[in-house]
Motif scaffolding. Structure first.
Motif, PDB file in Angstrom:
ATOM      1  N   GLU A   1      23.087 121.303 -28.620  1.00 54.02           N
ATOM      2  CA  GLU A   1      22.244 122.574 -28.209  1.00 54.02           C
ATOM      3  C   GLU A   1      21.286 122.795 -29.319  1.00 54.02           C
ATOM      4  O   GLU A   1      19.761 123.270 -29.044  1.00 54.02           O
ATOM      5  CB  GLU A   1      23.048 123.479 -27.674  1.00 54.02           C
ATOM      6  CG  GLU A   1      22.127 124.749 -27.117  1.00 54.02           C
ATOM      7  CD  GLU A   1      22.786 125.900 -26.631  1.00 54.02           C
ATOM      8  OE1 GLU A   1      22.067 126.831 -25.949  1.00 54.02           O
ATOM      9  OE2 GLU A   1      24.027 125.923 -26.550  1.00 54.02           O
ATOM     10  N   TYR A   2      21.731 122.805 -30.479  1.00 50.99           N
ATOM     11  CA  TYR A   2      21.036 123.251 -31.709  1.00 50.99           C
ATOM     12  C   TYR A   2      19.899 122.218 -32.018  1.00 50.99           C
ATOM     13  O   TYR A   2      18.720 122.356 -32.168  1.00 50.99           O
ATOM     14  CB  TYR A   2      21.775 122.983 -33.043  1.00 50.99           C
ATOM     15  CG  TYR A   2      21.267 123.447 -34.128  1.00 50.99           C
ATOM     16  CD1 TYR A   2      21.561 124.732 -34.829  1.00 50.99           C
ATOM     17  CD2 TYR A   2      20.456 122.507 -35.150  1.00 50.99           C
ATOM     18  CE1 TYR A   2      21.009 124.884 -36.245  1.00 50.99           C
ATOM     19  CE2 TYR A   2      20.099 122.725 -36.368  1.00 50.99           C
ATOM     20  CZ  TYR A   2      20.373 123.876 -37.067  1.00 50.99           C
ATOM     21  OH  TYR A   2      19.667 124.203 -38.172  1.00 50.99           O
TER      22      TYR A   2
ATOM     23  N   ASN B   1      17.060 121.855 -29.243  1.00 52.53           N
ATOM     24  CA  ASN B   1      15.782 122.793 -29.385  1.00 52.53           C
ATOM     25  C   ASN B   1      14.625 122.033 -30.339  1.00 52.53           C
ATOM     26  O   ASN B   1      13.347 122.266 -30.203  1.00 52.53           O
ATOM     27  CB  ASN B   1      16.302 124.025 -29.717  1.00 52.53           C
ATOM     28  CG  ASN B   1      16.781 124.894 -28.761  1.00 52.53           C
ATOM     29  OD1 ASN B   1      15.858 125.479 -28.124  1.00 52.53           O
ATOM     30  ND2 ASN B   1      17.981 125.090 -28.497  1.00 52.53           N
ATOM     31  N   TRP B   2      15.314 121.314 -31.271  1.00 52.36           N
ATOM     32  CA  TRP B   2      14.242 120.506 -31.996  1.00 52.36           C
ATOM     33  C   TRP B   2      13.596 119.655 -31.194  1.00 52.36           C
ATOM     34  O   TRP B   2      12.516 119.261 -31.586  1.00 52.36           O
ATOM     35  CB  TRP B   2      15.021 119.763 -33.246  1.00 52.36           C
ATOM     36  CG  TRP B   2      15.489 120.855 -34.594  1.00 52.36           C
ATOM     37  CD1 TRP B   2      15.333 122.326 -34.368  1.00 52.36           C
ATOM     38  CD2 TRP B   2      15.907 120.503 -35.670  1.00 52.36           C
ATOM     39  NE1 TRP B   2      15.836 122.480 -35.417  1.00 52.36           N
ATOM     40  CE2 TRP B   2      16.237 121.773 -36.354  1.00 52.36           C
ATOM     41  CE3 TRP B   2      16.338 119.400 -36.195  1.00 52.36           C
ATOM     42  CZ2 TRP B   2      16.683 121.815 -37.578  1.00 52.36           C
ATOM     43  CZ3 TRP B   2      16.718 119.352 -37.566  1.00 52.36           C
ATOM     44  CH2 TRP B   2      17.050 120.667 -38.255  1.00 52.36           C
TER      45      TRP B   2
ATOM     46  N   LYS C   1      12.946 119.809 -28.197  1.00 54.37           N
ATOM     47  CA  LYS C   1      11.686 120.537 -27.411  1.00 54.37           C
ATOM     48  C   LYS C   1      10.451 120.774 -28.410  1.00 54.37           C
ATOM     49  O   LYS C   1       9.240 120.777 -27.806  1.00 54.37           O
ATOM     50  CB  LYS C   1      12.360 122.031 -26.926  1.00 54.37           C
ATOM     51  CG  LYS C   1      13.283 121.540 -25.933  1.00 54.37           C
ATOM     52  CD  LYS C   1      13.882 123.109 -25.491  1.00 54.37           C
ATOM     53  CE  LYS C   1      14.923 122.897 -24.535  1.00 54.37           C
ATOM     54  NZ  LYS C   1      15.660 124.064 -23.906  1.00 54.37           N
TER      55      LYS C   1
END
Length: 289
Positions: free
Chosen positions: A76-77, A80-81, A83
């Motif tokens: 999940e961390y 986001n990168w 995105k």
């Protein structure tokens, strides 16, 4: 709306300053892993972007510690990168404690590399002739595969022996043996291999192998005692120099010399062994090329 989109796009493509993703644990006390990489890589003029594999109150060399394994949250961390459309000039890895983490790292390299991205793998597997208790045969197999995606790898003597399937021993190592180990590791994929921590009497040696060049042995006098985090200091310098295009042998000489200076300064201050090295005291001496 248009302004927001433009700013998001700029974050993903801005290549004015080089960036390294550091995939490693975060220890609040004890000077190792990300706590070492972040200031050193930053000082050398490269943006350091941590990807935590675990969060610890202090490293495991102390009698007690708190650890939050971050494996289940890494995707999940990292997502986001994705995105943000981030890409990195360098990707470097430290201790990886499971097959799942190695698989995540392999996907990270695939998704966040761009043309010219330098991948540096420090195969933190063991020391003094022994693998760490967490290391299984499957982990060793997967580490070999990860090294296959690296441009630079920095195994210590114990790790180099394991990777090359050569028996570890104390005592003298001949150049022919070291070259054989380095060539076998390079055959997995990396163009540059440095085997660190080779004892040579009053010296500690690093065997520097680069495809197409004559190998070199770079030695420094032994000083002080072994301390946690020195490998992280070494690999951080190698990583920053790698993305900055510094010749490999020059980078190894700089890194080993800086580690020696750190140990000397730490001994002067009588800092406990478990607290690592006082690199902060002499960071200004770390030359930028």
């Amino acid at each position: 709306m248009g302004i927001t989109m433009r700013r998001t796009h700029d974050r993903g493509t801005n290549q004015v300053q080089k960036k390294i993703a550091v995939i490693n644990d975060i220890s609040g006390f004890g000077r190792c892993a990300v706590a070492v990489a972040l200031p050193i890589i930053s000082y050398m003029g490269v943006q350091c972007c941590p990807v935590p594999t675990a969060i610890l109150s202090n490293h495991m060399g102390y009698p007690n510690y708190y650890m939050d394994n971050y494996t289940d949250r890494m995707e999940e961390y990292i997502g986001n990168w994705r995105k943000l459309g981030l890409r990195f000039d360098g990707i470097t890895t430290g201790f990886l404690g499971s097959v799942e983490q190695i698989a995540i790292v392999k996907r990270f390299i695939r998704d966040f590399s761009q043309e010219g991205t330098m991948v540096i793998v420090d195969p933190v597997m063991g020391d003094h002739g022994r693998l760490y208790s967490t290391y299984t045969e499957e982990l060793c197999i997967q580490m070999r595969k990860l090294i296959g995606q690296a441009h630079i790898t920095t195994p210590n003597l114990t790790e180099a022996c394991r990777l090359a399937d050569m028996p570890y021993r104390d005592g003298v190592w001949r150049k022919k043996e070291l070259r054989s180990m380095a060539e076998q590791i390079a055959a997995m994929g990396p163009d540059r291999v440095v085997i660190t921590g080779i004892p040579q009497g009053e010296f500690i040696a690093n065997y520097v192998y680069e495809r197409g060049a004559e190998p070199q042995i770079i030695r420094t006098h032994k000083v002080g005692t072994e301390r946690s985090g020195t490998g992280d200091v070494f690999s951080s310098v190698i990583a920053a120099d790698g993305v900055n295009g510094v010749p490999f042998h020059k980078s190894v000489r700089k890194a080993s010399g800086f580690v020696k200076k750190c140990i000397l300064r730490t001994e002067e201050q009588a800092v406990p062994k478990s607290d690592g090295v006082c690199f902060e005291e002499i960071l200004y001496q770390l030359k930028r090329d």
